[in-house]
Design an enzyme around this catalytic site. Structure first.
Site, PDB file in Angstrom:
ATOM      1  N   LYS A 139      39.866  48.623 -22.674  1.00 36.59           N
ATOM      2  CA  LYS A 139      40.260  48.059 -21.391  1.00 36.59           C
ATOM      3  C   LYS A 139      39.310  46.952 -21.003  1.00 36.59           C
ATOM      4  CE  LYS A 139      39.580  50.126 -17.296  1.00 36.59           C
ATOM      5  NZ  LYS A 139      38.877  49.062 -16.512  1.00 36.59           N
ATOM      6  N   GLU A 164      43.576  48.064  -9.051  1.00 34.02           N
ATOM      7  CA  GLU A 164      42.554  48.739  -8.235  1.00 34.02           C
ATOM      8  C   GLU A 164      42.378  48.053  -6.893  1.00 34.02           C
ATOM      9  OE1 GLU A 164      37.888  50.272  -8.349  1.00 34.02           O
ATOM     10  OE2 GLU A 164      38.790  49.399 -10.147  1.00 34.02           O
ATOM     11  N   GLU A 177      38.669  43.754 -17.796  1.00 32.26           N
ATOM     12  CA  GLU A 177      39.031  43.262 -16.468  1.00 32.26           C
ATOM     13  C   GLU A 177      39.394  41.785 -16.520  1.00 32.26           C
ATOM     14  OE1 GLU A 177      36.024  44.168 -13.589  1.00 32.26           O
ATOM     15  OE2 GLU A 177      35.935  46.295 -14.134  1.00 32.26           O
ATOM     16  N   SER A 199      32.270  52.879 -15.268  1.00 26.30           N
ATOM     17  CA  SER A 199      31.734  53.593 -14.110  1.00 26.30           C
ATOM     18  C   SER A 199      30.679  54.608 -14.526  1.00 26.30           C
ATOM     19  CB  SER A 199      32.865  54.305 -13.351  1.00 26.30           C
ATOM     20  OG  SER A 199      33.694  55.035 -14.243  1.00 26.30           O
TER      21      SER A 199
END
Length: 280
Positions: free
Chosen positions: A120, A189, A122, A52
């Site tokens: 991390k 999320e 996704e 982000s």
């Protein structure tokens, strides 16, 4: 924080986070810079150097603007500012999806160049090989399922997950796969609250919610959102605990006025001809 939750380095380890399943909720925030890491470190269990950062600090429209080099640079800054929290660095889009070998190489580079405790990535079922290989290489992995920001272009936007039976079934497959592949925790999320709660009960590793459920084992927010510094759209799931937009704007306005009025710099902000008159 119990002493056994700290590694030999004095940091909270990924394994300590794993052991927090079902216990006191895990406090997580994003951090991208040295000073923010310094401020957050005493209060959180985990700092995520999220992709982000591409949007928050670099002005990109999506997280796809993040590069491996960008993540490493911000990861290094956060590690310099943090002594205690478990630091996790996001693997940016394009650094792990193509092959298992690429994923392992990228993860290793992130850890070696930043010193972070974990990475991390996704994905669920589609990333089982990557997660398992990175873990096998000795690097802890945090998973990320539900709404996946790196896939928003493919998904046609930011779409909440868990609203159809097929999607709920897919979420459970993803969660169970991430756990079996060896991840120490998983972010959920943008997922329907009841579904996120059910996912939390279904797996043995901690779930970290963002736009999910209070029943998750922990929560995370983007720091700029949480302190009210976001200048564009603030997501529905964000609670602003401060309004730094107003603070920064007001400070800049007062500074500008004083400069234009020649009120700044004043006597306390300039140096005298003789050193003994300087104020330290």
């Amino acid at each position: 924080m119990k002493i056994q939750d700290l590694s030999a380095s004095g940091r909270i380890s990924a394994d300590a986070i794993r052991r927090r399943k079902g216990g006191v909720p895990i406090v997580c925030l994003t951090a991208y810079t040295y000073p923010v890491a310094r401020l957050l470190d005493p209060h959180v269990d985990l700092l995520l150097v999220g992709d982000s950062v591409a949007m928050v600090l670099h002005g990109h429209k999506t997280t796809l603007g993040a590069s491996l080099e960008m993540m490493i640079a911000h990861g290094q800054a956060v590690m310099r500012g943090s002594d205690r929290a478990c630091v996790v660095v996001d693997m940016p889009a394009g650094s792990y999806e193509t092959s298992v070998a690429e994923a392992v190489a990228s993860a290793r580079r992130i850890v070696e160049e930043t010193g972070c405790q974990a990475v991390k990535l996704e994905g669920g079922v589609d990333m089982v090989g990557q997660i398992a290989a990175i873990v096998a290489g000795g690097i802890p992995v945090m998973g990320h399922i539900g709404l996946q920001p790196q896939s928003v272009e493919k998904d046609g936007g930011y779409k909440i997950k868990g609203r159809t039976e097929d999607n709920v079934a897919a979420l459970f497959r993803d969660a169970e796969t991430v756990e079996k592949a060896g991840a120490f925790s998983v972010v959920i999320e943008g997922t329907v609250e009841s579904v996120a709660a059910d996912l939390t009960r279904a797996i043995a590793i901690p779930t970290i919610g963002i736009g999910a459920s209070r029943d998750c084992d922990g929560q995370i927010l983007v720091i700029d959102d949480m302190v009210g510094l976001t200048v564009d759209r603030v997501p529905k799931f964000v609670k602003e605990y401060a309004s730094l937009r107003d603070v920064v704007s007001d400070a800049a306005a007062r500074y500008a006025a004083e400069v234009r009025d020649r009120a700044f710099p004043g006597p306390d902000h300039v140096f005298a001809a003789t050193p003994d008159k300087d104020k330290v």
